[in-house]
Enzyme design. Structure first.
Site, PDB file in Angstrom:
ATOM      1  CB  SER A 148      -1.098   0.068   1.402  1.00 41.36           C
ATOM      2  OG  SER A 148      -1.544   1.291   1.468  1.00 41.36           O
ATOM      3  CE1 TYR A 161      -3.886  -2.393   5.396  1.00 44.91           C
ATOM      4  CE2 TYR A 161      -3.108   0.184   4.130  1.00 44.91           C
ATOM      5  CZ  TYR A 161      -3.591  -1.477   3.925  1.00 44.91           C
ATOM      6  OH  TYR A 161      -3.975  -1.997   2.918  1.00 44.91           O
ATOM      7  CE  LYS A 165      -1.516  -4.625   3.239  1.00 44.04           C
ATOM      8  NZ  LYS A 165      -1.351  -5.519   2.773  1.00 44.04           N
TER       9      LYS A 165
END
Ligand SMILES: NC(=O)c1ccc[n+]([C@@H]2O[C@H](COP(=O)([O-])OP(=O)(O)OC[C@H]3O[C@@H](n4cnc5c(N)ncnc54)[C@H](OP(=O)(O)O)[C@@H]3O)[C@@H](O)[C@H]2O)c1
Length: 242
Positions: A148, A161, A165
């Site tokens: 991402s 998050y 990632k």
């Protein structure tokens, strides 16, 4: 055994399902998973119905194994299916979690939720890759880890998050340096109109985001052209808009 085989995690909806359909069109046999058995079964049925007539090569089996990628026994079952197929040409670590929604600031992120997000987004893909490496090495296969832009950019609220990632990106980077017989790609698909994206923007209209199908040609290009190991952005692999 004649068709290449791809194992795609999180393929009951969203990007994973779109990638599975795209790889089926390229003649891949598929092994797919997701936690919800009914949704996975429906996806497998749709892939079987759609994949065959369009496949460039005949065959095109779809093996659906419900389970959670954080469960070691489930990961072993996925690799057992690849072993039974006799080959594994591509592992797509696509299953992921946003974590807590609405996205909390790091100051407020519950550590147990953070740990759970890392289990899905970092530990599980690395552990699945470890199991897959013998088959991937044997056939000159490839690993595609879906990451991402939140791995690189500092968006407020995306610390949990994004940190997970970023960890997956660096693990991919090291894996590429270690596994010279295997291609290792880690790729940012860009914003997509999916359940996860809606969770990130609860209550907001996300209908301006592109459908997951729109980036499939970028990932098919990685695979069919066997591009060098490295970090990619789907937008950069797509043909320029006229
Ligand atoms: N959408 C975006 O804008 C965007 C942007 C950048 C990166 N990404 C990345 O793209 C990937 C796919 O995201 P998406 O937007 O398509 O998400 P999605 O629509 O929520 O789909 C996620 C898929 O993964 C499965 N899954 C989730 N947790 C799992 C687990 N623990 N074990 C097995 N399967 C699991 C889900 O099924 P079950 O719930 O039934 O398990 C579903 O099939 C993710 O890695 C995500 O981080 C997405």
């Amino acid at each position: 055994m004649d068709n290449p085989t791809a194992l795609i995690t999180g393929a009951s909806r969203g990007l994973g399902l779109a990638l599975a359909a795209g790889l089926a069109r390229e003649g891949f046999d598929l092994i797919i998973d997701a936690r919800d058995p009914a949704a996975l079964d429906a996806a497998a049925g749709a892939l079987r119905a759609a994949g065959r007539p369009a496949a460039r090569r005949p065959g095109g089996t779809v093996t659906a194994i419900p389970g959670d990628v954080t469960d070691p026994a489930h990961r072993a079952a996925l690799l057992a299916a690849a072993g039974a197929a006799g080959r594994l040409d591509l592992l797509v670590n696509n299953a992921g979690t946003l974590g807590v929604s609405p996205l909390p600031a790091l100051a407020d992120y519950p550590p147990d939720e953070l740990r759970a997000a890392f289990e899905v987004n970092v530990i599980a893909p690395i552990a699945l890759t470890q199991l897959a490496l013998p088959l991937l090495r044997a056939g000159g296969g490839a690993v595609l880890n879906i990451t991402s832009d939140a791995a690189e950019q500092a968006y407020a609220g995306w610390g949990g998050y994004g940190a997970a990632k970023a960890a997956l990106e660096q693990a991919s980077n090291v894996l590429a340096a270690e596994e010279l017989a295997v291609r290792v790609w880690w790729a940012d698909p860009g914003d997509l109109r999916t359940d996860m994206h809606q969770l990130a923007f609860p209550g907001e209209d996300i209908s301006d985001r592109p459908e997951p199908d729109s980036v499939v040609p970028a990932f098919v290009r990685l695979v069919t052209e066997r591009l060098p190991s490295g970090r990619y952005r789907a937008a950069h692999l797509l043909p320029a808009a006229p």
